[in-house]
Design a protein around this motif. Structure first.
Motif, PDB file in Angstrom:
ATOM      1  N   GLN A  55      -7.087   5.673   3.481  1.00 22.61           N
ATOM      2  CA  GLN A  55      -7.753   4.770   4.558  1.00 22.61           C
ATOM      3  C   GLN A  55      -7.897   5.555   5.857  1.00 22.61           C
ATOM      4  N   SER A 114       6.481   1.816  -0.159  1.00 22.54           N
ATOM      5  CA  SER A 114       5.162   1.568   0.436  1.00 22.54           C
ATOM      6  C   SER A 114       5.272   1.553   2.113  1.00 22.54           C
ATOM      7  N   VAL A 115       4.145   1.378   2.624  1.00 21.20           N
ATOM      8  CA  VAL A 115       3.721   1.141   4.257  1.00 21.20           C
ATOM      9  C   VAL A 115       4.050  -0.123   4.534  1.00 21.20           C
ATOM     10  N   TYR A 120       1.780   5.256   0.593  1.00 20.29           N
ATOM     11  CA  TYR A 120       1.627   6.221   1.728  1.00 20.29           C
ATOM     12  C   TYR A 120       0.243   6.907   1.404  1.00 20.29           C
ATOM     13  N   ALA A 171      -0.468  -1.248   7.113  1.00 20.62           N
ATOM     14  CA  ALA A 171      -1.545  -1.037   5.786  1.00 20.62           C
ATOM     15  C   ALA A 171      -2.877  -2.030   6.169  1.00 20.62           C
ATOM     16  N   GLU A 220      -2.322   5.763  -0.408  1.00 24.20           N
ATOM     17  CA  GLU A 220      -3.693   5.033  -0.248  1.00 24.20           C
ATOM     18  C   GLU A 220      -3.732   4.911   1.401  1.00 24.20           C
ATOM     19  N   PHE A 221      -2.696   4.766   2.121  1.00 22.57           N
ATOM     20  CA  PHE A 221      -2.684   4.702   3.647  1.00 22.57           C
ATOM     21  C   PHE A 221      -3.435   5.805   4.247  1.00 22.57           C
ATOM     22  N   LYS A 271      -6.705  -0.041   6.407  1.00 19.93           N
ATOM     23  CA  LYS A 271      -7.597  -0.708   5.633  1.00 19.93           C
ATOM     24  C   LYS A 271      -8.834  -1.171   6.601  1.00 19.93           C
ATOM     25  N   MET A 330       0.815  -0.976   0.145  1.00 15.87           N
ATOM     26  CA  MET A 330       0.151  -0.047  -0.012  1.00 15.87           C
ATOM     27  C   MET A 330       0.867   1.217   0.049  1.00 15.87           C
ATOM     28  N   SER A 353       3.333  -3.751   5.897  1.00 13.40           N
ATOM     29  CA  SER A 353       1.936  -4.391   5.688  1.00 13.40           C
ATOM     30  C   SER A 353       1.224  -4.341   7.025  1.00 13.40           C
TER      31      SER A 353
END
Length: 104
Positions: free
Chosen positions: A9, A39-40, A3, A45, A5-6, A49, A1, A42
């Motif tokens: 969310q 990416s963040v 940052y 993330a 998109e993080f 989410k 994911m 998991s």
């Protein structure tokens, strides 16, 4: 994911980065540092989410998390204090009572 998109969310969950970091026991800077990474992690993330989805379905994740006793993480590089009777490398100090004398 990513940052971005993080953050999306977190927005769905109605959280700021500061609020999220407090909920998971991190500092806000530790969380925002992931903006420079591809990416963040998991685990963060997944949490973001789930919080976003729970909020979207009117599930109060804050109440669910209130029962947890989350301890803040110790910052990386924080030193654990050694006992005063030990040398920095963990061995015993070997100092003679005579001034200037050392035993090896």
């Amino acid at each position: 994911m990513t940052y971005q998109e993080f953050q999306r969310q977190l927005g769905k969950a109605g959280l700021t980065v500061k609020e999220f970091s407090e909920l998971v026991g991190m500092t806000p800077n530790a969380v925002t540092n992931y903006a420079r990474k591809p990416s963040v992690p998991s685990h963060l993330a997944v949490i973001a989410k789930l919080m976003g989805e729970m909020a979207e379905h009117q599930v109060d994740f804050r109440r669910a998390l209130a029962d947890l006793d989350i301890k803040p993480k110790r910052p990386r590089g924080a030193k654990i204090q050694s006992r005063p009777s030990q040398a920095p490398h963990g061995g015993q100090k070997n100092v003679s009572s005579t001034k200037g004398e050392r035993h090896e």
